[in-house]
Write an enzyme that holds these catalytic residues in place. Structure first.
Site, PDB file in Angstrom:
ATOM      1  CG  HIS A 101      28.786  40.858  75.069  1.00  0.00           C
ATOM      2  ND1 HIS A 101      27.274  40.943  75.527  1.00  0.00           N
ATOM      3  CD2 HIS A 101      29.033  39.793  75.734  1.00  0.00           C
ATOM      4  CE1 HIS A 101      26.837  39.938  76.140  1.00  0.00           C
ATOM      5  NE2 HIS A 101      27.969  38.780  76.169  1.00  0.00           N
ATOM      6  NE  ARG A 102      31.061  48.628  72.236  1.00  0.00           N
ATOM      7  CZ  ARG A 102      31.844  49.682  71.495  1.00  0.00           C
ATOM      8  NH1 ARG A 102      32.125  50.593  72.133  1.00  0.00           N
ATOM      9  NH2 ARG A 102      32.104  49.280  70.276  1.00  0.00           N
TER      10      ARG A 102
END
Length: 476
Positions: free
Chosen positions: A447-448
Site C-alpha cells: 500500500h506504500r
C-alpha cells in the site's frame, strides 16, 4: 605410521556461511579415495555433495545428520597411510624404521591433496607434520612408561596400544571393518588373542567374541530371579511418559523461506483484493493455439505462460506495481524491466525462479523459460542468480485444488498475483445462466507504492484479458 589429517567444511560459495548435514556417505573406519564424496549437505540455495581431498581411513566424523555446521568447522579426520601395511604385534626398532621409510612415499602421495578444488580448500596446502612414536621395549623393567599425548583430534588408529592378555604392546588389528565391528558390539580388542599370522586379530575372532558375549548375556538372564508380578503393575503405569512435542529446526530452504516471509509481513503494509473471472474464452484460445499445425504451429502453450504474458501487459499499464521501496532513502523505486518470478513447489520446499526480461518475451518464449526453470527447480539445480532479482511474482496455487488465497508479497517486491483453480461453475453469460470455466484472481500489493484504485485497475485489466483474450491484441 598413519598421518591424521583434518578436513574442514569448505566455503561453498555465494556468500553462504553454514550448511546442514543431510546424509553421511561414509562411516568411521571406511577407506576413502581422493575426491570421493563423503557427505551431502544442504545450504539455503542447493544440495551439495562434498568430496574429501585426502585418501585414507576415516577416523572421526563431526556432526550428526540434521545438524548445522559453519564454514571452516571440522567435518572429519582421515588417517592417511593407515591401510598401507599390516602392523606386527611387537616390531623391532629396525623393522619399524624400515616400515616407516617404506610407507612414507605412499603417505605423502595420499596426503598431497586432490585435484578437485572447492572454494576454500585445494591441493596446494602443505602436508601436516607427522610424529613418530618409538615402540616400547619388551625387556624393560615394569616401571610406568611415559604417556605420549596425542594430537587434539579424535583418532581411531589402526593399532591400539594397551595391555594385551596381561602384557604391554600394540593390538594387532589391520582391517578398519574389524575395528568398527568391535566398537559396535563393545568388544575390547586388547583382551582377544588373534588367530591370524603373528597373532593378527581377524573378523572371525571378533565374531567369536560377540557370540560368547551374547551367550553369557542369555545365561545371565535365565539365572536371574523372576520378580513378583504384583510389583510390575505400578512400574508399567509409571513408565508411560507423556508424548513430547516434535521440534523441527528452521534450516536450509525452509529457514530461508521463513526469514523472507517474516520480513515481508513485518515491513510491508500489504492489502489484498480479488475478483472472479470467466476463463472460458482464454481456455478456448489456448486450445486453438495448441491445435494449430503447419507454419502457425509450435510448442504447446501453458495456462501459466498466458497468465504471465497478461501480467507483463498489465504492468506496462500500471508500472507502480513493478517497483520497490527504498526505506533508507524513503523513496519508491520504479523498475524499468519486468523480471517475473513464479512460485514452484519442490521436494525441498517453495522456490521462486525468475524469468528475466519477461516484458520482452511473448507467451511462447515465457512458457519455454518457465518449463526450463521448473525442471531445474525439480532437480535442485537452480543457481542463486536464477532465484533472485524478481520484480513481480505470479503464484498459481490452483494446482493444489484451491480457489483463493491471500499471498504474502515476495520481499522486496511490491505485488503478487494469485491464481486459483479453473473449474466449471454456474455463471451469467449474455443474460442467461450457463456453466462456464471460472477462476478467482487475487492481488496482494504494497500500500506504500499505490492506492486501492491503482491495484483495482490492474486486477480488473487482468480479469478482462482472461475473459476476452482479444484485449491483448492492442499490445501486440
Amino acid at each position: 605410521m598413519a598421518q591424521v589429517l583434518e578436513f574442514k567444511l569448505p566455503d561453498l560459495g555465494e556468500g553462504l556461511t553454514e550448511a546442514e548435514i543431510v546424509r553421511w556417505l561414509v562411516e568411521v573406519g571406511d577407506v576413502v579415495a581422493i575426491d570421493q564424496p563423503v557427505v551431502e549437505v544442504e545450504t539455503a540455495k542447493a544440495m551439495v555433495e562434498v568430496p574429501c581431498p585426502y585418501g585414507g581411513v576415516v577416523t572421526a566424523r563431526f556432526g550428526e545428520e540434521g545438524s548445522e555446521l559453519p564454514v571452516g568447522a571440522p567435518l572429519l579426520t582421515v588417517a592417511v597411510g593407515a591401510t598401507e601395511a599390516p602392523a606386527s604385534p611387537a616390531p623391532s626398532t629396525s623393522s619399524a624404521s624400515g616400515a616407516s621409510s617404506a610407507g612414507a612415499p605412499a603417505a605423502e602421495e595420499s596426503s598431497a591433496g586432490s585435484g578437485n578444488v572447492l572454494v576454500g580448500y585445494g591441493t596446494g596446502a602443505p602436508a601436516a607434520r607427522r610424529r613418530r612414536i618409538r615402540p616400547e621395549r619388551v625387556g624393560t623393567p615394569a616401571a610406568p612408561a611415559p604417556v605420549v599425548e596425542p594430537e587434539p583430534v579424535p583418532v581411531a588408529v589402526p593399532a591400539v596400544a594397551g595391555e594385551v592378555n596381561g602384557q604391554q604392546g600394540p593390538v594387532a588389528v589391520v582391517s578398519p571393518l574389524v575395528r568398527r565391528l568391535a566398537r559396535q558390539h563393545e568388544i575390547d580388542l586388547r583382551r582377544l588373542t588373534g588367530s591370524g599370522p603373528d597373532g593378527l586379530i581377524l573378523r572371525a575372532d571378533v565374531d567369536s567374541a560377540i557370540r560368547e558375549a551374547e551367550e553369557a548375556a542369555r545365561a545371565q538372564s535365565r539365572t536371574a530371579p523372576a520378580e513378583p508380578a504384583v510389583a510390575e503393575a505400578p512400574t508399567a503405569v509409571a513408565a508411560a511418559p507423556a508424548a513430547a512435542a516434535e521440534r523441527i529446526p528452521l534450516r536450509g530452504v525452509r529457514g530461508a523461506v521463513a526469514d523472507k516471509l517474516s520480513r515481508s509481513r513485518s515491513e510491508i503494509p500489504d492489502a489484498t483484493c480479488w475478483v472472479d473471472a470467466d476463463a472460458t474464452e482464454l481456455m478456448a484460445a489456448r486450445a486453438a493455439m495448441n491445435a494449430a499445425s503447419g507454419p502457425s504451429g509450435g510448442p504447446k502453450v501453458s495456462v501459466l505462460a498466458l497468465l504471465a504474458r497478461i501480467c507483463t501487459a498489465a504492468l506496462a499499464r500500471y508500472p507502480e506495481l513493478n517497483s520497490t521501496v527504498d526505506t533508507a532513502a524513503r523513496e519508491i523505486v520504479r523498475l524499468p524491466g519486468v523480471h517475473l518470478g513464479f512460485a514452484a513447489q519442490t521436494e525441498r520446499g517453495l522456490v521462486v525462479p525468475v524469468v528475466r526480461d519477461a516484458h520482452t518475451r511473448n507467451a511462447e518464449s515465457i512458457g519455454a523459460e518457465i518449463a526450463r526453470l521448473t525442471e531445474l527447480a525439480r532437480t535442485g539445480k537452480l543457481s542463486p542468480a536464477q532465484l533472485t532479482g524478481g520484480t513481480f511474482t505470479l503464484n498459481n496455487y490452483g494446482v493444489f485444488g484451491v480457489d483463493g488465497s491471500t499471498p504474502i508479497i515476495n520481499h522486496p517486491e511490491a505485488a503478487m498475483l494469485g491464481v486459483g483453480r479453473i473449474m466449471p461453475k454456474p455463471w451469467v453469460h449474455n443474460g442467461e445462466l450457463a456453466v462456464r470455466q471460472v477462476v478467482q484472481l487475487s492481488l496482494t500489493f504494497d500500500h506504500r507504492v499505490c492506492d486501492g484504485g491503482t491495484a483495482g485497475g490492474f486486477l480488473r485489466y487482468v480479469a478482462d484479458c482472461v475473459e476476452q483474450p482479444a484485449v491483448l491484441l492492442r499490445t501486440l
